[in-house]
Motif scaffolding. Structure first.
Motif, PDB file in Angstrom:
ATOM      1  N   TYR A 136      -0.136   0.167  13.594  1.00 56.86           N
ATOM      2  CA  TYR A 136       0.357  -0.512  12.398  1.00 56.86           C
ATOM      3  C   TYR A 136       1.634  -1.293  12.692  1.00 56.86           C
ATOM      4  N   PRO A 137       1.529  -2.463  13.319  1.00 50.80           N
ATOM      5  CA  PRO A 137       2.726  -3.288  13.554  1.00 50.80           C
ATOM      6  C   PRO A 137       3.331  -3.752  12.225  1.00 50.80           C
ATOM      7  N   MET A 138       4.639  -3.605  12.098  1.00 51.83           N
ATOM      8  CA  MET A 138       5.308  -3.943  10.850  1.00 51.83           C
ATOM      9  C   MET A 138       5.500  -5.453  10.731  1.00 51.83           C
ATOM     10  N   GLY A 141      10.154  -5.327   6.848  1.00 55.66           N
ATOM     11  CA  GLY A 141      10.780  -4.044   6.611  1.00 55.66           C
ATOM     12  C   GLY A 141      10.624  -3.086   7.773  1.00 55.66           C
ATOM     13  N   GLN A 142      10.601  -1.794   7.456  1.00 51.18           N
ATOM     14  CA  GLN A 142      10.522  -0.761   8.480  1.00 51.18           C
ATOM     15  C   GLN A 142       9.545   0.330   8.062  1.00 51.18           C
ATOM     16  N   PRO A 143       9.118   1.184   9.005  1.00 49.26           N
ATOM     17  CA  PRO A 143       8.181   2.261   8.659  1.00 49.26           C
ATOM     18  C   PRO A 143       8.828   3.269   7.715  1.00 49.26           C
ATOM     19  N   ALA A 154      -0.589  -5.489   4.447  1.00 46.36           N
ATOM     20  CA  ALA A 154      -0.223  -6.853   4.038  1.00 46.36           C
ATOM     21  C   ALA A 154      -1.160  -7.405   2.973  1.00 46.36           C
ATOM     22  N   LYS A 155      -2.456  -7.082   3.060  1.00 46.10           N
ATOM     23  CA  LYS A 155      -3.400  -7.614   2.071  1.00 46.10           C
ATOM     24  C   LYS A 155      -3.131  -6.999   0.693  1.00 46.10           C
ATOM     25  N   THR A 156      -2.821  -5.698   0.649  1.00 46.56           N
ATOM     26  CA  THR A 156      -2.469  -5.070  -0.629  1.00 46.56           C
ATOM     27  C   THR A 156      -1.183  -5.672  -1.186  1.00 46.56           C
ATOM     28  N   ALA A 157      -0.231  -5.939  -0.310  1.00 47.33           N
ATOM     29  CA  ALA A 157       1.015  -6.570  -0.751  1.00 47.33           C
ATOM     30  C   ALA A 157       0.744  -7.950  -1.354  1.00 47.33           C
ATOM     31  N   PHE A 185       2.833  -3.771   6.671  1.00 53.14           N
ATOM     32  CA  PHE A 185       2.277  -3.795   8.023  1.00 53.14           C
ATOM     33  C   PHE A 185       0.932  -4.520   8.043  1.00 53.14           C
ATOM     34  N   THR A 186       0.492  -4.882   9.227  1.00 49.97           N
ATOM     35  CA  THR A 186      -0.833  -5.490   9.414  1.00 49.97           C
ATOM     36  C   THR A 186      -1.756  -4.457  10.055  1.00 49.97           C
ATOM     37  N   THR A 187      -3.071  -4.607   9.809  1.00 52.35           N
ATOM     38  CA  THR A 187      -4.043  -3.651  10.344  1.00 52.35           C
ATOM     39  C   THR A 187      -5.405  -4.310  10.476  1.00 52.35           C
ATOM     40  N   ASP A 188      -6.207  -3.792  11.414  1.00 52.85           N
ATOM     41  CA  ASP A 188      -7.588  -4.252  11.579  1.00 52.85           C
ATOM     42  C   ASP A 188      -8.575  -3.315  10.883  1.00 52.85           C
ATOM     43  N   ASP A 189      -8.073  -2.386  10.076  1.00 52.49           N
ATOM     44  CA  ASP A 189      -8.941  -1.436   9.387  1.00 52.49           C
ATOM     45  C   ASP A 189      -9.996  -2.180   8.568  1.00 52.49           C
TER      46      ASP A 189
END
Length: 847
Positions: A136-138, A141-143, A154-157, A185-189
């Motif tokens: 989960y690369p940010m 912000g931060q984790p 990011a898509k939910t944001a 964060f970005t994800t390939d989920d």
């Protein structure tokens, strides 16, 4: 002969256009389905492969099969296993995974990602808590670093408008948590790509909420340089705790691909089934077209026979025409199918609120070959019978246009075969009801449908004759329309059958849906006295804190949880249901054949449904041997036997007896009775009391029924949309038949004009003929659909939905009949106009 066949195709462009269009529509649906599902699979496969880039080996608990007699849930993985994995030779790094359901509300209070997947997981910052999680690369912000923070994808944001620093409502098992967004964060989920949401907690908080402190649901290992996945897997197998396994990253990606393929195969099968229906309906049009084209060229074919052409050559020339038409239609259908796939891909994103993972449109060689073969094969097969019939006409008789219609023997044979098929099919359907055999019913339905199709020419005369009193109102036009409709029974039957098949399926599914909805309504009102049922939006379990919060509200009069636990009952694996024995009788209305709820709250007592009682020979006072989830054994005394249903069934006992044996106490739902009864205001009060929780649903009996009705309505609307293709093809069939019928009757129409029938009269005649043929197909389709709906409903009732009964949706049936009439009216517009504009002198001279 080849040149002659190709010349005939070009000479009849207008007449063959309908056939091309019919084949193209069916082929386009096949091509669109294959391209769409291939594109989905490829996109998700690529996305999932990216998601496993950092995984070489994963250690996972082994999931138990449903028939496994072990009752206690498989333990999660602990910190010791993770530490051992980190110390393995060839291990570069390890990540402890924790995941589970987590809902997040948007700014309007609605659940984000509903229908796609709402997931929570841990941000694993290394064993010292100071590293980064490569999954989960940010982006901003931060984790999350403590229990009050979360990170969102990011898509939910983008969809919600949440930014770093915002406070958002989150829920895992019922209670609402106000969390601060620390990062995006970005994800390939794949679930997120499709419209779901992913919330990250810090590692400790995720373990507490989604598993247990110090536990992981999976451990992922990354191999050091020079270490293969197989080698690392072999090392990991040496440290596995009981009931766990080590799987390579490649195997995880392959399993994900298979799962995606399995998930899309059902949709692909359903869509291909409807494409098949469209093609099947199209066969009637193609056969009709070539039958009429052959009839119009009888003299031409006879002349060819007279100058030396053999029967085989005549047959081959017609099949070459069909092959040419099928080839053109298939290529056009393939192009249209690609367009359909693009449209479906966009529709999936807009309806679901998400979007597909990035990826190209996949048009595989297999899809191209399948599409072309299907289109050409269907067209050639449909033209084969007319081709044979053309070749069998004696040349002398054909040149004199005195070839005989079907012989009495052939008619008797056809009608006998149709009667046998229809009678045998009906017998199988009725027999399947008593035998509870769905496969037998499917076979019987197919035979009955084929039998009715074979008998349609025989049925056309009496059924169309029944319309004579109405047609008389239109005087000469009405009488001529009736005579024209029955003049060629086979052609009329083939045209009507195309519409019949579509309406049979639509009517049958509508009747079944109406009966199921009525059964659900009856079940909800008949077995539940509670005002509301509270449950999780994703049907997972609720925290017991939700029940405590409800009981603390002044508006709640009584409540009872419904919580389940597996057990071995008399040696068989069953599910025990825990309820509040003191209040449950005020919340349910079960029909007891023996005993009652009385005594259940006293402990070690239970009620059972009639199916279980009959199976084991239990009655009031019987002792039931039970092995609980925790391995302890006990005995339950039966205090009542009741009629179970889909909402309440099985063994019901008090929670005080069940809870001590459960590994984790959680509720499937909570039934509530309020002081003032069900109302919109009371529903809002309960929702507010639960913190306007996005993941908890508060439903009254009507809401429960409407929720099920909504699912049924969505399925029906999808069905109507897909079957619309078959109806469109059927419309083309009616247009095709009428257009060629008008062409065949050019002399007759010219004579009618010459002796005084005006142009409006000609138009009226053609329109009434079309209307009669369409209504004939509509009546047959609705009648068969009602029969199939009744028989399938009886099978559903026998399978356990006892409250099912036949409910005829008269309004929709009338609408379907009106639709059939509209098909007839619309289909006749162009042929009627063409007939009315015909020059009478040219028509009289036409051959």
């Amino acid at each position: 002969m080849l040149r002659t066949a190709l010349r005939n195709v070009l000479a009849h462009k207008g007449r063959l256009m309908m056939t091309v269009l019919a084949v193209m529509l069916g082929v386009a649906f096949v091509a669109g389905t294959l391209v769409f599902t291939s594109t989905i699979q490829e996109a998700y496969n690529k996305s999932s492969e990216k998601g496993f880039d950092h995984v070489d080996v994963a250690i996972q608990p082994i999931k138990r099969d449903a028939d496994d007699e072990k009752l206690k849930p498989v333990d999660n993985l602990d910190q010791r296993t993770l530490d051992k994995a980190a110390a393995l030779p060839g291990t570069k790094s390890v990540i402890g995974i924790v995941s589970g359901f987590t809902g997040i509300a948007d700014k309007k209070g609605s659940l984000v990602g509903d229908g796609w997947g709402t997931t929570g997981a841990n941000y694993y910052a290394g064993q010292d808590g100071k590293g980064t999680d490569p999954r989960y690369p940010m982006k901003q912000g931060q984790p999350p670093r403590n229990a009050n923070e979360i990170a969102i994808d990011a898509k939910t944001a983008d969809r919600t408008g949440y930014k770093v620093g915002d406070t958002v409502p989150v829920s895992v098992d019922g209670p609402v948590r106000e969390q601060k967004v620390s990062g995006v964060f970005t994800t390939d989920d794949g679930s997120v790509q499709a419209g779901g949401s992913l919330v990250l907690f810090d590692n400790t908080t995720a373990q507490k909420l989604l598993a247990d402190p110090g536990e992981y649901t999976e451990i992922q290992l990354s191999a050091a340089a020079g270490t293969s996945q197989a080698k690392l897997q072999s090392e990991a197998e040496k440290i596995l705790p009981p009931e766990s396994k080590a799987v390579t990253g490649q195997k995880l990606a392959d399993d994900q691909s298979k799962m995606i393929e399995a998930q899309t195969s059902g949709m692909q099968t359903a869509m291909l089934a409807f494409a098949g229906i469209s093609l099947f309906v199209g066969i009637f049009i193609i056969a009709n077209t070539f039958t009429m084209l052959v009839a119009q060229r009888t003299k031409e074919l006879a002349l060819m026979r007279a100058v030396g052409a053999t029967r085989r050559q005549v047959t081959r020339s017609v099949l070459i025409e069909a092959f040419s038409v099928g080839s053109v239609a298939s290529v056009a259908g393939l192009a249209a199918g690609v367009g359909i796939a693009v449209g479906l891909r966009s529709l999936l994103g807009s309806v679901g609120g998400g979007e597909m993972p990035d990826g190209p449109l996949v048009v595989s060689p297999g899809t191209v070959v399948t599409t072309l073969v299907v289109g050409v094969l269907v067209t050639v097969l449909a033209a084969w019978l007319p081709a044979r019939r053309a070749a069998r006409i004696p040349p002398v008789a054909a040149m004199g246009s005195v070839h005989a219609p079907a012989t009495t023997r052939s008619l008797v044979l056809r009608n006998t075969l149709g009667a046998i098929l229809a009678g045998g099919g009906a017998a199988l359907v009725v027999g399947a009801i008593s035998g509870d055999d769905s496969k037998m019913m499917g076979l019987g339905a197919a035979l009955l449908l084929i039998g009715v199709f074979v008998l349609t020419p025989l049925l056309s005369r009496p059924m169309i004759a029944a319309a004579a009193p109405v047609l008389k109102l239109f005087k000469v036009s009405g009488k001529l329309a009736r005579l024209n409709a029955v003049r060629t029974p086979r052609r009329t039957a083939a045209t009507a059958s195309a519409l019949m098949i579509g309406l049979t399926l639509i009517t049958g599914m509508t009747v079944i849906a109406g009966g199921v909805q009525h059964a659900i309504d009856k079940m909800a009102t008949g077995s539940i006295k509670a005002d509301y049922a509270i449950s999780m939006a994703n049907f997972s379990t609720l925290s017991p804190d939700v029940e405590k919060r409800l009981d603390a509200m002044d508006e709640v009069e009584v409540s009872s949880p419904f919580r389940t636990s597996p057990a071995l009952v008399e040696g068989d694996k069953e599910t025990l249901t825990g309820v509040n024995g003191s209040t449950i009788s005020e919340l349910t209305s079960l029909e007891f054949t023996e005993g009652s709820w009385k005594g259940v709250s006293e402990g070690n007592k239970a009620i059972v449904d009639t199916d279980m009682a009959d199976k084991h020979g239990w009655k009031v006072g019987s002792k039931v041997d039970v092995a609980y989830e925790d391995g302890k054994r006990g005995a339950l005394t039966v205090t009542g036997v009741y009629e179970g249903n889909q909402l309440i069934k099985g063994i019901q006992m008090d929670t005080k007896t069940l809870d001590p044996h459960m590994s984790k106490v959680a509720d499937l739902q909570i039934m509530v009775k309020t002081t003032d009864g069900a109302s919109d205001a009371m529903k809002q009060t309960l929702e507010k009391g639960l913190g306007n929780n996005p993941v908890v649903t508060v439903q009254d009996k009507q809401d429960i029924s409407d929720g099920i009705a909504q699912v049924i309505s969505i399925l029906l609307n999808i069905l109507y949309g897909l079957l619309a293709m078959a109806v469109i093809v059927a419309v083309l069939g009616v247009v095709n038949t009428l257009a060629m019928s008008v062409f065949e009757r050019s002399q007759e129409i010219g004579m009618l004009r010459a002796i005084g029938l005006d142009r409006p009269g000609i138009k009226r005649m053609v329109r009434l003929e079309s209307l009669v043929i369409s209504l004939f197909g509509g009546v047959l389709g609705i009648g068969l659909g009602v029969f199939f709906g009744w028989s399938a409903g009886e099978l559903i009732a026998g399978a356990g939905l006892d409250t099912y009964e036949l409910v005829l949706p008269w309004g929709r049936l009338a609408l379907f009949l009106a639709l059939a009439a509209l098909v007839g009216v619309l289909a006749a517009l162009w042929p009627a106009r063409r007939a009315a504009k015909m020059d009478m002198l040219a028509a009289i001279k036409a051959e």
